[in-house]
Design an enzyme around this catalytic site. Structure first.
Site, PDB file in Angstrom:
ATOM      1  N   ASP A  72       4.803  12.534 -37.359  1.00  0.00           N
ATOM      2  CA  ASP A  72       3.454  13.087 -37.248  1.00  0.00           C
ATOM      3  C   ASP A  72       2.937  12.939 -35.824  1.00  0.00           C
ATOM      4  OD1 ASP A  72       3.478  13.676 -39.932  1.00  0.00           O
ATOM      5  OD2 ASP A  72       2.383  11.871 -40.527  1.00  0.00           O
ATOM      6  N   TYR A  99       9.843   0.872 -39.440  1.00  0.00           N
ATOM      7  CA  TYR A  99       8.534   1.181 -38.847  1.00  0.00           C
ATOM      8  C   TYR A  99       7.725  -0.088 -38.623  1.00  0.00           C
ATOM      9  CZ  TYR A  99       9.370   5.923 -40.719  1.00  0.00           C
ATOM     10  OH  TYR A  99       9.900   7.149 -41.029  1.00  0.00           O
ATOM     11  N   ASP A 158      -4.357   8.784 -43.182  1.00  0.00           N
ATOM     12  CA  ASP A 158      -4.122   8.262 -41.832  1.00  0.00           C
ATOM     13  C   ASP A 158      -5.378   8.396 -40.978  1.00  0.00           C
ATOM     14  OD1 ASP A 158      -4.242  10.948 -41.043  1.00  0.00           O
ATOM     15  OD2 ASP A 158      -2.078  11.164 -40.854  1.00  0.00           O
ATOM     16  N   ARG A 188       2.224   6.447 -45.303  1.00  0.00           N
ATOM     17  CA  ARG A 188       0.809   6.618 -45.671  1.00  0.00           C
ATOM     18  C   ARG A 188       0.587   6.239 -47.135  1.00  0.00           C
ATOM     19  NH1 ARG A 188      -0.199  12.590 -44.585  1.00  0.00           N
ATOM     20  NH2 ARG A 188       2.078  12.685 -44.451  1.00  0.00           N
TER      21      ARG A 188
END
Length: 286
Positions: free
Chosen positions: A37, A65, A79, A175
């Site tokens: 993203d 991550y 987000d 998310r």
């Protein structure tokens, strides 16, 4: 140029932006193994030239991550970019280190995850975010994912934020994971920041910043296809067999089924596949 380039994507860039930039610099065909993203940063492997032929070997990689979860606020997209839908006071007891660790560790293993409505998953030929933008309702099916490791890095009690590291399977939506973690802690939350630090064996330490991309730095940081498949066993072909191999003829082989590096006169030719006693070509770099 043929190979893999590991880019450290900066915030604000789309994956398409970076593909277009590298394509312009190299003049080669360029692809990637999975988007990030615009708000996310970190590892974005790019496939360059004949490296694009390797995508089938790279698409199912696990990922790691570093995540910042903001508690007490729910957003439309899950987000930082979404609209605020709900806010609530977060009890400081929720942020007790022992409690946070217990909640995080409860997500280890295989499980079903509901993808976010703002995602590119297609339902009836349309992407979910297209339904979301029009305010349309659509039935979303849960997906199986696996969390291999998850650990707490930092608790910011003043700002009601938790930083953690997670290693997970392909198809995991961070998310959704953030919202699920917040719910299990007894509150609401959203993914405030996301950095991808690993895709398969590709790490952020190997990467080059978007701002540093040019023909010289790309060449310096390029992972060749020979290096990419360095752990595979190799097959040496004589000149006659090489010509047959290059022409697509299947060669008899007593080797076990699998993927092999192909050499001739110690020169790397490409990748071949042995299946049911036959060797056939797959990727040729000549």
């Amino acid at each position: 140029m043929n190979g893999i380039l590991i880019v450290n994507k900066s915030k604000g860039y789309t994956s398409h932006d970076i593909v277009a930039k590298v394509k312009k610099i190299t003049g080669e065909k360029v692809g990637h193994t999975g988007t990030l993203d615009p708000m996310a940063t970190g590892v974005l492997p790019l496939l360059i030239g004949k490296g694009t032929l390797c995508s089938k070997y790279l698409m199912n990689h696990d990922k790691t991550y570093t995540v910042v979860l903001k508690l007490g606020i729910k957003k439309s997209t899950g987000d930082e970019e979404g609209d605020i839908l709900q806010q609530e006071i977060v009890d400081e007891k929720i942020l007790d280190e022992g409690n946070v660790k217990i909640v995080l560790e409860s997500f280890l293993g295989e499980q079903e995850q509901m993808p976010p409505i703002y995602s590119a998953i297609k339902v009836n030929g349309k992407k979910l975010y297209e339904y979301a933008r029009k305010g349309q309702q659509v039935e979303i099916e849960p997906r199986k994912i696996t969390i291999y490791d998850i650990k707490l890095l930092k608790i910011d009690k003043e700002n009601r934020e938790i930083q953690f590291e997670v290693s997970c399977s392909k198809g995991t939506y961070i998310r959704s994971l953030c919202e699920d973690i917040a719910k299990k802690m007894g509150t609401i939350g959203y993914m405030k920041a996301l950095q991808r630090t690993r895709v398969g064996n590709f790490t952020i330490e190997q990467s080059i910043l978007v701002e540093d991309l040019n023909d010289k730095t790309i060449e310096k940081h390029m992972i060749t296809l020979e290096d990419l498949f360095k752990n595979l066993e190799s097959i040496e072909l004589n000149e006659k067999k090489l010509q047959l191999f290059l022409n697509g003829v299947k060669l008899n082989s007593e080797l076990k089924d699998g993927i092999y590096k192909i050499y001739s006169k110690k020169q790397f030719i490409g990748i071949g596949v042995v299946n049911e006693k036959f060797l056939k070509r797959d990727i040729i770099v000549l």
